[in-house]
Scaffold this active site. Structure first.
Site, PDB file in Angstrom:
ATOM      1  N   LYS A 175      37.751   5.628  11.224  1.00 55.01           N
ATOM      2  CA  LYS A 175      37.542   6.411  10.010  1.00 55.01           C
ATOM      3  C   LYS A 175      36.128   6.131   9.515  1.00 55.01           C
ATOM      4  CE  LYS A 175      40.409   8.806   7.183  1.00 55.01           C
ATOM      5  NZ  LYS A 175      41.548   9.642   7.499  1.00 55.01           N
TER       6      LYS A 175
ATOM      7  N   ASP B 174      37.880  14.799   5.412  1.00 57.07           N
ATOM      8  CA  ASP B 174      38.864  14.017   4.654  1.00 57.07           C
ATOM      9  C   ASP B 174      38.557  14.284   3.183  1.00 57.07           C
ATOM     10  OD1 ASP B 174      40.833  11.509   5.486  1.00 57.07           O
ATOM     11  OD2 ASP B 174      40.208  11.414   3.429  1.00 57.07           O
TER      12      ASP B 174
ATOM     13  N   THR C  47      47.864  19.910   8.153  1.00 57.51           N
ATOM     14  CA  THR C  47      48.295  18.739   7.360  1.00 57.51           C
ATOM     15  C   THR C  47      49.297  19.199   6.293  1.00 57.51           C
ATOM     16  OG1 THR C  47      46.163  17.651   7.692  1.00 57.51           O
ATOM     17  CG2 THR C  47      47.542  16.790   5.919  1.00 57.51           C
TER      18      THR C  47
ATOM     19  N   GLY D 262      46.996  15.781  -7.117  1.00 53.36           N
ATOM     20  CA  GLY D 262      45.865  16.219  -6.295  1.00 53.36           C
ATOM     21  C   GLY D 262      46.083  17.603  -5.741  1.00 53.36           C
TER      22      GLY D 262
ATOM     23  N   LYS E 121      42.284  20.235  -0.814  1.00 51.44           N
ATOM     24  CA  LYS E 121      42.503  21.039   0.397  1.00 51.44           C
ATOM     25  C   LYS E 121      43.980  21.025   0.817  1.00 51.44           C
ATOM     26  CE  LYS E 121      39.450  18.841   2.942  1.00 51.44           C
ATOM     27  NZ  LYS E 121      38.893  17.871   1.968  1.00 51.44           N
TER      28      LYS E 121
ATOM     29  N   GLY F 182      46.764  19.438  -1.096  1.00 50.33           N
ATOM     30  CA  GLY F 182      47.693  19.575  -2.231  1.00 50.33           C
ATOM     31  C   GLY F 182      47.849  21.016  -2.687  1.00 50.33           C
TER      32      GLY F 182
ATOM     33  N   ILE G 198      42.153  15.640 -11.436  1.00 45.58           N
ATOM     34  CA  ILE G 198      41.064  15.303 -12.361  1.00 45.58           C
ATOM     35  C   ILE G 198      40.019  16.415 -12.402  1.00 45.58           C
ATOM     36  CG2 ILE G 198      41.314  12.779 -12.302  1.00 45.58           C
ATOM     37  CD1 ILE G 198      39.160  12.784 -10.076  1.00 45.58           C
TER      38      ILE G 198
ATOM     39  N   ASN H 156      46.682   9.151   2.235  1.00 44.97           N
ATOM     40  CA  ASN H 156      46.717   8.025   3.175  1.00 44.97           C
ATOM     41  C   ASN H 156      46.938   6.731   2.408  1.00 44.97           C
ATOM     42  OD1 ASN H 156      46.197   8.890   5.947  1.00 44.97           O
ATOM     43  ND2 ASN H 156      44.273   9.711   5.149  1.00 44.97           N
TER      44      ASN H 156
HETATM   45  N1  LIG Z   1      42.511  16.944   4.801  1.00 45.33           N
HETATM   46  C1  LIG Z   1      43.395  16.531   5.696  1.00 45.33           C
HETATM   47  O1  LIG Z   1      43.686  17.222   6.672  1.00 45.33           O
HETATM   48  C2  LIG Z   1      44.079  15.209   5.536  1.00 45.33           C
HETATM   49  C3  LIG Z   1      44.082  14.545   4.334  1.00 45.33           C
HETATM   50  N2  LIG Z   1      44.772  13.380   4.195  1.00 45.33           N
HETATM   51  C4  LIG Z   1      44.796  12.660   2.932  1.00 45.33           C
HETATM   52  O2  LIG Z   1      45.345  13.505   1.917  1.00 45.33           O
HETATM   53  C5  LIG Z   1      44.696  13.245   0.668  1.00 45.33           C
HETATM   54  C6  LIG Z   1      44.068  14.539   0.140  1.00 45.33           C
HETATM   55  O3  LIG Z   1      43.131  15.010   1.096  1.00 45.33           O
HETATM   56  P1  LIG Z   1      42.316  16.380   0.857  1.00 45.33           P
HETATM   57  O4  LIG Z   1      43.196  17.374   0.218  1.00 45.33           O
HETATM   58  O5  LIG Z   1      41.661  16.664   2.143  1.00 45.33           O
HETATM   59  O6  LIG Z   1      41.210  15.881  -0.187  1.00 45.33           O
HETATM   60  P2  LIG Z   1      40.390  16.773  -1.231  1.00 45.33           P
HETATM   61  O7  LIG Z   1      39.176  15.985  -1.574  1.00 45.33           O
HETATM   62  O8  LIG Z   1      40.229  18.157  -0.745  1.00 45.33           O
HETATM   63  O9  LIG Z   1      41.394  16.810  -2.489  1.00 45.33           O
HETATM   64  C7  LIG Z   1      41.721  15.694  -3.253  1.00 45.33           C
HETATM   65  C8  LIG Z   1      42.062  16.197  -4.654  1.00 45.33           C
HETATM   66  O10 LIG Z   1      42.549  15.080  -5.404  1.00 45.33           O
HETATM   67  C9  LIG Z   1      41.955  15.125  -6.700  1.00 45.33           C
HETATM   68  N3  LIG Z   1      41.967  13.780  -7.269  1.00 45.33           N
HETATM   69  C10 LIG Z   1      41.153  12.738  -7.023  1.00 45.33           C
HETATM   70  N4  LIG Z   1      41.494  11.685  -7.777  1.00 45.33           N
HETATM   71  C11 LIG Z   1      42.567  12.062  -8.508  1.00 45.33           C
HETATM   72  C12 LIG Z   1      43.386  11.430  -9.488  1.00 45.33           C
HETATM   73  N5  LIG Z   1      43.137  10.181  -9.889  1.00 45.33           N
HETATM   74  N6  LIG Z   1      44.415  12.120 -10.014  1.00 45.33           N
HETATM   75  C13 LIG Z   1      44.644  13.391  -9.658  1.00 45.33           C
HETATM   76  N7  LIG Z   1      43.899  14.051  -8.748  1.00 45.33           N
HETATM   77  C14 LIG Z   1      42.875  13.402  -8.184  1.00 45.33           C
HETATM   78  C15 LIG Z   1      40.562  15.691  -6.447  1.00 45.33           C
HETATM   79  O11 LIG Z   1      39.988  16.221  -7.634  1.00 45.33           O
HETATM   80  C16 LIG Z   1      40.843  16.753  -5.394  1.00 45.33           C
HETATM   81  O12 LIG Z   1      41.163  18.002  -5.970  1.00 45.33           O
HETATM   82  C17 LIG Z   1      43.697  12.116   0.946  1.00 45.33           C
HETATM   83  O13 LIG Z   1      44.294  10.864   0.725  1.00 45.33           O
HETATM   84  C18 LIG Z   1      43.414  12.273   2.438  1.00 45.33           C
HETATM   85  O14 LIG Z   1      42.981  11.059   3.031  1.00 45.33           O
HETATM   86  C19 LIG Z   1      45.505  12.848   5.230  1.00 45.33           C
HETATM   87  C20 LIG Z   1      45.539  13.478   6.437  1.00 45.33           C
HETATM   88  C21 LIG Z   1      44.760  14.668   6.721  1.00 45.33           C
HETATM   89  O1  LIG Z   2      42.083  15.609   9.649  1.00 43.50           O
HETATM   90  C1  LIG Z   2      41.186  15.132  10.340  1.00 43.50           C
HETATM   91  O2  LIG Z   2      40.080  15.674  10.512  1.00 43.50           O
HETATM   92  C2  LIG Z   2      41.376  13.824  11.086  1.00 43.50           C
HETATM   93  C3  LIG Z   2      42.630  13.140  10.763  1.00 43.50           C
HETATM   94  C4  LIG Z   2      42.479  12.170   9.664  1.00 43.50           C
HETATM   95  O3  LIG Z   2      41.423  11.689   9.354  1.00 43.50           O
HETATM   96  C5  LIG Z   2      43.678  11.762   8.942  1.00 43.50           C
HETATM   97  O4  LIG Z   2      44.764  12.161   9.359  1.00 43.50           O
HETATM   98  O5  LIG Z   2      43.568  11.032   7.950  1.00 43.50           O
END
Ligand SMILES: NC(=O)C1=CN([C@@H]2O[C@H](COP(=O)(O)OP(=O)(O)OC[C@H]3O[C@@H](n4cnc5c(N)ncnc54)[C@H](O)[C@@H]3O)[C@@H](O)[C@H]2O)C=CC1
Ligand SMILES: O=C(O)CCC(=O)C(=O)O
Length: 368
Positions: free
Chosen positions: A78, A113, A148, A178, A181, A183, A202, A264
């Site tokens: 990562k 991510d 995801t 959240g 992307k 949520g 937030i 995660n």
């Molecule tokens: N994008 C993916 O395909 C994958 C994502 N994940 C995990 O899923 C989670 C979300 O990922 P994404 O949607 O890609 O990220 P993102 O950055 O697109 O969305 C995260 C959202 O959470 C909000 N946020 C941040 N802190 C917060 C808080 N304290 N309270 C409420 N909302 C808050 C942000 O404003 C944002 O809208 C992360 O933990 C990421 O590691 C896991 C596997 C794959």
């Molecule tokens: O979604 C990706 O690009 C890689 C997978 C990953 O980082 C995750 O599952 O946390």
């Protein structure tokens, strides 16, 4: 604690510094026992470098387990970029990051991510081929948050099946933390199914976007503050933001019957899995539920195929039911059951060889 004690479980940690672009990134490779390391890259305004290191070490270890659980021939890695995604992104910063990824010579593949988007990595792609999840027009497999989110939906269905004997998603209430992307896509699907939602983010724009969607669908969404979300009177809590949110303080507040989300490392410590169990809350191990993105980007390295990705993402449903059953039979927590399953698989596979021998992924010979 010395740096080497901190990284004792990891193969390699690379600190990437480029003064001219302001890039400060850390790449952590936890294990390449099953293949080259694969894992997304976060961009966050970490409060300290220690916090960033802690995050990337935990996340990369999680990827080793996620790869084993998803049955892909990759290892755990990562990256994190220290910076504010709303302010500090530039094309040159992502190119500088791409150069560091290239310097690892195929030991590490990365993509999006929290805080990063496929568009960001189009710049990185000019420096290295070890970037996944960019748009199809750039030769990638597209936004990995789509599978995801799909995987989270399968996780919710399996959990409803385990709890009430039905996969049905509507006529239930969910609390979502959240709306990024992943949520947002999960929320959208649940609204379409007729579910009620409590949500928090937030970022006000993310909330507004969902409220507009709900208005079109005539669906019910209640917005809560960051603190209130844990007390929501919902059936299932869906964490889709940061990790460590299942801890002593939040478990006390939770009223839900299950926790199933994409974030995660949701459990702050392993013992929080036990506390959830004692409270009668079913925990869906995060690295199984959120493996859809990994499945897609791993598949991309064998030449992408959407149908195959969908089939493999669907398998999350059965994997989760299997883990619930296994945990129940042994009287252990679901995270212990998942960890045990993955560790056994890694051990069995590494007995064959303890190194990976090819830079390019072989083409799929067998369609599953
Ligand atoms: N994008 C993916 O395909 C994958 C994502 N994940 C995990 O899923 C989670 C979300 O990922 P994404 O949607 O890609 O990220 P993102 O950055 O697109 O969305 C995260 C959202 O959470 C909000 N946020 C941040 N802190 C917060 C808080 N304290 N309270 C409420 N909302 C808050 C942000 O404003 C944002 O809208 C992360 O933990 C990421 O590691 C896991 C596997 C794959
Ligand atoms: O979604 C990706 O690009 C890689 C997978 C990953 O980082 C995750 O599952 O946390």
């Amino acid at each position: 604690m010395s740096v080497f004690s901190k990284i004792r479980e990891h193969e390699q940690v690379v600190f990437c510094n480029d003064e001219s672009t302001g890039l400060k990134a850390i790449i952590a490779i936890h294990s390449t026992r099953l293949g080259p390391a694969l894992g997304g890259c976060r961009m966050l305004p970490y409060a300290s470098e220690e916090e960033a290191l802690e995050d990337v070490l935990r996340l990369s270890k999680g990827m080793t387990y996620k790869c084993a659980a998803a049955d892909v021939d990759f290892g755990g890695g990562k990256a994190v970029i220290i910076g504010d995604p709303a302010r500090d992104k530039t094309p040159e910063l992502f190119r500088a990051f791409g150069q560091f990824v290239e310097s690892l010579n195929g030991r590490f593949y990365t993509g999006t991510d929290m805080g990063t988007t496929p568009e960001d990595f189009v710049h990185g792609l000019r420096e290295t081929n070890c970037i996944v999840g960019v748009d199809e027009v750039y030769g990638g497999s597209g936004d990995s948050s789509v599978p995801t989110a799909q995987g989270v939906i399968y996780g919710l269905q399996a959990t409803n099946q385990a709890l009430i004997g039905s996969d049905e998603l509507g006529s239930k209430c969910y609390s979502i933390q959240g709306l990024g992307k992943v949520g947002f896509k999960v929320a959208e699907r649940l609204l379409e199914e007729g579910a009620d939602l409590y949500v928090t983010d937030i970022n006000q724009q993310a909330i507004e976007r969902l409220l507009s969607k709900a208005k079109i669908l005539g669906a019910g969404v209640k917005v809560l503050s960051s603190e209130e979300i844990y007390q929501a009177n919902a059936d299932v809590f869906i964490p889709c933001a940061m990790g460590g949110i299942i801890n002593d303080q939040t478990i006390e507040q939770l009223k839900v019957k299950a926790v199933v989300g994409s974030a995660n490392n949701q459990l702050l410590e392993l013992r929080h899995g036990q506390l959830l169990k004692e409270k009668g809350i079913l925990f869906a191990p995060d690295y199984i539920v959120n493996s859809g993105g990994l499945i897609q980007v791993a598949d991309e390295l064998y030449t992408p195929n959407k149908e195959r990705v969908l089939q493999k993402t669907k398998a999350i449903y059965n994997s989760l039911l299997h883990i619930y059953e296994y945990a129940n039979t042994l009287g252990i927590t679901t995270i212990e059951a998942a960890n045990e399953f993955c560790e056994k698989r890694i051990e069995a596979r590494s007995r064959r060889n303890s190194f990976f021998s090819h830079m390019k992924r072989p083409k799929w010979a067998v369609r599953t």
